[in-house]
Design a protein around this motif. Structure first.
Motif: not given
Length: 754
Positions: A94-104, A389-397
Motif C-alpha cells: 500500500r505504501e508503494c502506491g500499488v493500491a492504484e493498480d490492484i485491490s489490496l 482474508h489476507i492469507r486467501k488473497e495473498y497468492p492472488l495478489i
C-alpha cells in the motif's frame, strides 16, 4: 495496513483492557458461549474461511468439542513470524502506491452520519474522532499502528490517482510526538487546507461555489510506539440524505460515490455501522453495502447505541443482531460506546470498556451471544477474519501483480522507444533507417528474404526488370513511326514514299542528286516521336513501384502508424524531387538523341549500311529489283551496240537515278542509325534515369538513409519523430506504473520466498 488491524484487535487497548483480556483467558481466547444454540449455529455457518484457517508457526485456529472456533496465540505480541511478515507486506504494498493498480485487503468503516461511527473508531483506535455532525470529515483517513522503539505520529496526505503534475507527487510528512485530541483536530484542519477543502464545521454560506467540498486524497496517519500493535483502518466520510448548512444536495452524491469506490473493492472488508435507533432498512449504509457485496461475504454488520433504544424496542435490534433480518455471512455485532453525555462527564476509555461489559450482562441484551457483543468481541472476530482474508488473497495478489507488470511492459513496448529529446528521436530514426537501408540494399541486389516472396513490392529488382522488359517491348513495337525491318512490299513502298516526300520537301542549295543534311535529322525525329511517351510511362511505373516498396518496407520496419506517416511525409518530398530529376534526365536524353546532331561511333554502323547495300544490289541483280520508288526523273537506257546484251541487261537491272539512289541510301542510313540509337536510348533510360534517380545512390528508393537522418535539424526531428503530448504523458504514466509494479512485485514475491 490490514496487518496492523489484526494486532490491534487484541492489543490496542490500554493496560486495564489487557487485565480484562487476561481475566477472560490467560493463554487461549475462546468464545465465552456456554452452549450452542440456533443463533450460534447461524454465526458459525456464516464464517467458513475462519473455520478452515491455520497459521503456521505463530498461531492456530482450532475447534472445540462444542464446535467453537478458538484462536490459540503462540506469539502474543505478534511482533515477528509469518503473520507479522504477511501484514507488513500488505502494508508495504500500500505504501508503494500499488493500491492504484490492484485491490489490496483493507478494513473500511462506513456508516451514516450520527450512526456512532466516530465513537466506534475511537474505541477501536483510541483516537478521539470528532463526533459532532458539524465536524464531519471530507476525505478518507487511513490510520496505521506501527511497532517501533520510539513513539511518534507521522502524517502525510496521499494524492489521489487522478491527480497530475506536482499535485501527484507525495507530500512531505509531518511528525508529532504523540496523538491527542487537540493534535488530531489540528491534523484534520491542516489536511483540509492542503487538499483545498473547507475547514471542519465551516458552513456552506462561507464556501465559494468553485471550492471542492470533498476530496479523493487520503490523509495517512502512522502511529508508532513500543506498545502499538499492528493495525490499520480506513475511515470514509459519513453518509447523509439531507442538505444542511454544512453540506449541500450535491455533496450527498459526492460522498456516496466516494464511499462506493472504497467498498466496491473486492478485497475490502466492509464494517457497516448502523444505529440501533433506526430501522436498518432506512439506513443508506446497508443499501450501499448490499449493492457492493450482494452475498454479504465481505460485510460485517455493527449495531451501535443499543443503550439509547426505547424500552420495548430491544427485540427489533436483537433480531437484527441474531442475523434474522438482514443476513450477512459474518453476522452482526452490537457495541456500546460512550454517549455524548458520558463524554461530557469525562468517562474514560477504560471505564467505557467496563460499562459496555456490564451493559450486555443485563436483560434483554444478555440473550445475545457474548461473541456478538462488545468491541472486544468485534476485535477478536475481525482479527480472525482479516487474517483469513489476507492469507486467501495473498497468492492472488502475487499473480495479479505479475500479470499487471507484464501487461504494463507490453503497453510500453507498444508505444515504442521514447522520443522526447532530439537525441532519442535521432536514435530511433537511425535504427529504423538502418533496417530500411539494409533491406533496400538486399532488394536491389536480389537478395530476398522469405517475407519478400509474400509481397511483390519488396522484390524490387525483379519488378524493375519486368518493367524494363515491358519498356523495351513497347519501344521496339510502338516506339517508331515505321517499322524499318518490314518485308512487306506495301510497307516498304510507304516508307520509301515517306522518305521521298521528306527528301523533296527539304531541298536546298545543294547540287541535283545530293541530299540536304537536314533530311536525315528530320526523318529520325519523326521516326522517334513515340519514345517520349513510352519512356515517361516507364518513369511513372518505376516511381509508383518505389513508392509502394517504401511504404511496404516502412510498415515492416516502423510499427508506429503516426511515426510511419511522418517518415513518409519526409521521404515523399525527397522522392518527388528525385522523380522530377528523373524526368529532367529523360528530357535531356531525348534532346540529345533527337537533337540537331546525329552522332554514333558504333563500329558496326558503316558495316550495317554496307550490308544493306549489298543485299539490295544482290536483289537487283537477281531480278528482284525494288520497283517501289516513284521518282519522276526515272529513265530507261538502251544498250549501246558495243555492249553485249546480257551484260547491259545486268547493268540495267541495277541502275538507279540519282534521286532513287539517294532515297535508298537515306533508308539504309536511317535504318542502321535508328537501330543503334534505339538500343542506346533504352540503355540510357535504364541507367541514367531508372538507376541513377530511382535505384542508385541518392535515388528515391534509398532516400531513407542514415545520412538523411544525420542531417535533420532538431526542429525537423521534432516534426518527424516527436511524440504527441498525450503519448508522452501516457509513457510517463506507464513508466511510473511499471516502476511501482516492479517494486510491489518484489515485495510480494519476497513474501513467498521467491
Amino acid at each position: 495496513m490490514l496487518s496492523r488491524s489484526l494486532n490491534l484487535i487484541l492489543q490496542s487497548l490500554p493496560s486495564p483492557l489487557h487485565i480484562l483480556q487476561q481475566s477472560s483467558s490467560p493463554s487461549t481466547m475462546t468464545n465465552p458461549r456456554s452452549k450452542p444454540n440456533k443463533n450460534e449455529a447461524t454465526n458459525k455457518k456464516a464464517d467458513p474461511d475462519i473455520q478452515n484457517l491455520s497459521i503456521k508457526n505463530e498461531s492456530t485456529l482450532e475447534k472445540t468439542d462444542a464446535g467453537e472456533i478458538t484462536f490459540t496465540d503462540t506469539a502474543s505480541d505478534l511482533g515477528g513470524g509469518e503473520i507479522t511478515r504477511l501484514f507488513n507486506i500488505i502494508d508495504q504494498l500500500r505504501e508503494c502506491g500499488v493500491a492504484e493498480d490492484i485491490s489490496l485487503p483493507q478494513l473500511v468503516v462506513v456508516g451514516d452520519q450520527s450512526s456512532g461511527k466516530s465513537s466506534l473508531l475511537e474505541a477501536l483506535t483510541g483516537i478521539p474522532f470528532p463526533v459532532a455532525a458539524t465536524l464531519c470529515t471530507r476525505f478518507a483517513t487511513q490510520i496505521n499502528f506501527r511497532r517501533a522503539q520510539h513513539s511518534s505520529v507521522q502524517v502525510v496526505v496521499l494524492p489521489s490517482k487522478d491527480a497530475t503534475g506536482n499535485i501527484r507527487a507525495k507530500k512531505a510528512s509531518k511528525t508529532y510526538p504523540k496523538m491527542t485530541g487537540l493534535i488530531f483536530e489540528k491534523i484534520l484542519a491542516e489536511a483540509s487546507v492542503e487538499m483545498g477543502l473547507p475547514q471542519p464545521g465551516e458552513t456552506t454560506e462561507n464556501i465559494l461555489p468553485s471550492t471542492a467540498r470533498f476530496s479523493d486524497d487520503v490523509l495517512k496517519i502512522d502511529i508508532s510506539g513500543p506498545d502499538q500493535p499492528l493495525f490499520s483502518v480506513v475511515d470514509v466520510p459519513g453518509l447523509f440524505q439531507t442538505a444542511t448548512i454544512h453540506q449541500t444536495e450535491d455533496d450527498i452524491a459526492i460522498v456516496e460515490q466516494l464511499v462506493t469506490r472504497y467498498i466496491k473493492n473486492p478485497r475490502t472488508i466492509i464494517m457497516a455501522v448502523a444505529s440501533s435507533l433506526n430501522d436498518i432498512a432506512n439506513q443508506k449504509v446497508i443499501q450501499l453495502a448490499k449493492e457492493a457485496d450482494p452475498k454479504g461475504s465481505r460485510t460485517v454488520g455493527i449495531l451501535t447505541k443499543p443503550d439509547a433504544v426505547q424500552h420495548g424496542d430491544e427485540s427489533r435490534v436483537i433480531e437484527v443482531a441474531q442475523n434474522k433480518v438482514a443476513r450477512l455471512t459474518h453476522g452482526w455485532f452490537v457495541v456500546r460506546n460512550r454517549s455524548p453525555d458520558e463524554v461530557r462527564r469525562g468517562i474514560t476509555a477504560d471505564q467505557r470498556i467496563i460499562n459496555e461489559r456490564f451493559f450486555f450482562q443485563k436483560d434483554p441484551w444478555n440473550a445475545l451471544e457474548k461473541s456478538q457483543v462488545g468491541c472486544e468481541s468485534l476485535k477478536t472476530f475481525l482479527r480472525k477474519l482479516l487474517l483469513s482474508h489476507i492469507r486467501k488473497e495473498y497468492p492472488l495478489i502475487v499473480k495479479e501483480l505479475d500479470n499487471l507488470y507484464q501487461r504494463c511492459r507490453d503497453d510500453i513496448k507498444e508505444l515504442g522507444p521514447p522520443r522526447e529529446t532530439p537525441e532519442q528521436q535521432r536514435k530511433l530514426l537511425l535504427e529504423i533507417s538502418n533496417k530500411f537501408h539494409m533491406v533496400t540494399r538486399d532488394a536491389l541486389m536480389g537478395n530476398y528474404q522469405l517475407s519478400a516472396l509474400e509481397f511483390k513490392q519488396l522484390r524490387l529488382r525483379t519488378v524493375i526488370y519486368d518493367l524494363r522488359d515491358k519498356f523495351v517491348q513497347e519501344i521496339c513495337s510502338h516506339g517508331h513511326l515505321y517499322f524499318l525491318d518490314t518485308k512487306k512490299d506495301t510497307e516498304i513502298r510507304k516508307i520509301h514514299d515517306w522518305i521521298c516526300e521528306t527528301y523533296l520537301k527539304c531541298r536546298g542549295p545543294e547540287l541535283p542528286g545530293l541530299v540536304n543534311h537536314t533530311v536525315m535529322r528530320i526523318l529520325f525525329q519523326l521516326q522517334t516521336e513515340g519514345w517520349s511517351k513510352i519512356a515517361e510511362s516507364l518513369i511513372e511505373s518505376v516511381k509508383d513501384l518505389v513508392d509502394s516498396f517504401t511504404q511496404q518496407l516502412l510498415a515492416q520496419t516502423c510499427g508506429d502508424p503516426e511515426l510511419r506517416m511522418n517518415i513518409w511525409n519526409l521521404l515523399d518530398a525527397e522522392m518527388e524531387m528525385a522523380n522530377e530529376r528523373a524526368k529532367e534526365e529523360l528530357q535531356q536524353i531525348l534532346t540529345d538523341e533527337r537533337g540537331d546532331i546525329l552522332i554514333t561511333h558504333e563500329v558496326n554502323f558503316n558495316s550495317s549500311v554496307e550490308e544493306s547495300r549489298k543485299k539490295r544490289y544482290i536483289s537487283d541483280l537477281s531480278g528482284n529489283k525494288d520497283e517501289s520508288l516513284d521518282v519522276s526523273s526515272r529513265a530507261s537506257l538502251n544498250a549501246p551496240k558495243m555492249v553485249e546484251e546480257p551484260l547491259f541487261d545486268l547493268f540495267n537491272r541495277s541502275f538507279r537515278t540519282q534521286e532513287e539512289q539517294a532515297i535508298l541510301e537515306i533508308f539504309d542510313y536511317l535504318r542502321s542509325y535508328y537501330l543503334i540509337a534505339r538500343s542506346r536510348f533504352i540503355d540510357n533510360v535504364a541507367i541514367q534515369v531508372v538507376e541513377r534517380h530511382f535505384l542508385g545512390t541518392g535515388g528515391s528508393a534509398r532516400s531513407f538513409s542514415p545520412k538523411l537522418v544525420g542531417e535533420l535539424t532538431d526542429e525537423q526531428l521534432q516534426d518527424v519523430a516527436g511524440e504527441d503530448f498525450g503519448v508522452v504523458q501516457q509513457r510517463r504514466g506507464l513508466a511510473t506504473r511499471l516502476e511501482r509494479l516492479e517494486k510491489a512485485k518484489k515485495i510480494a514475491r519476497a513474501g513467498y520466498g521467491i
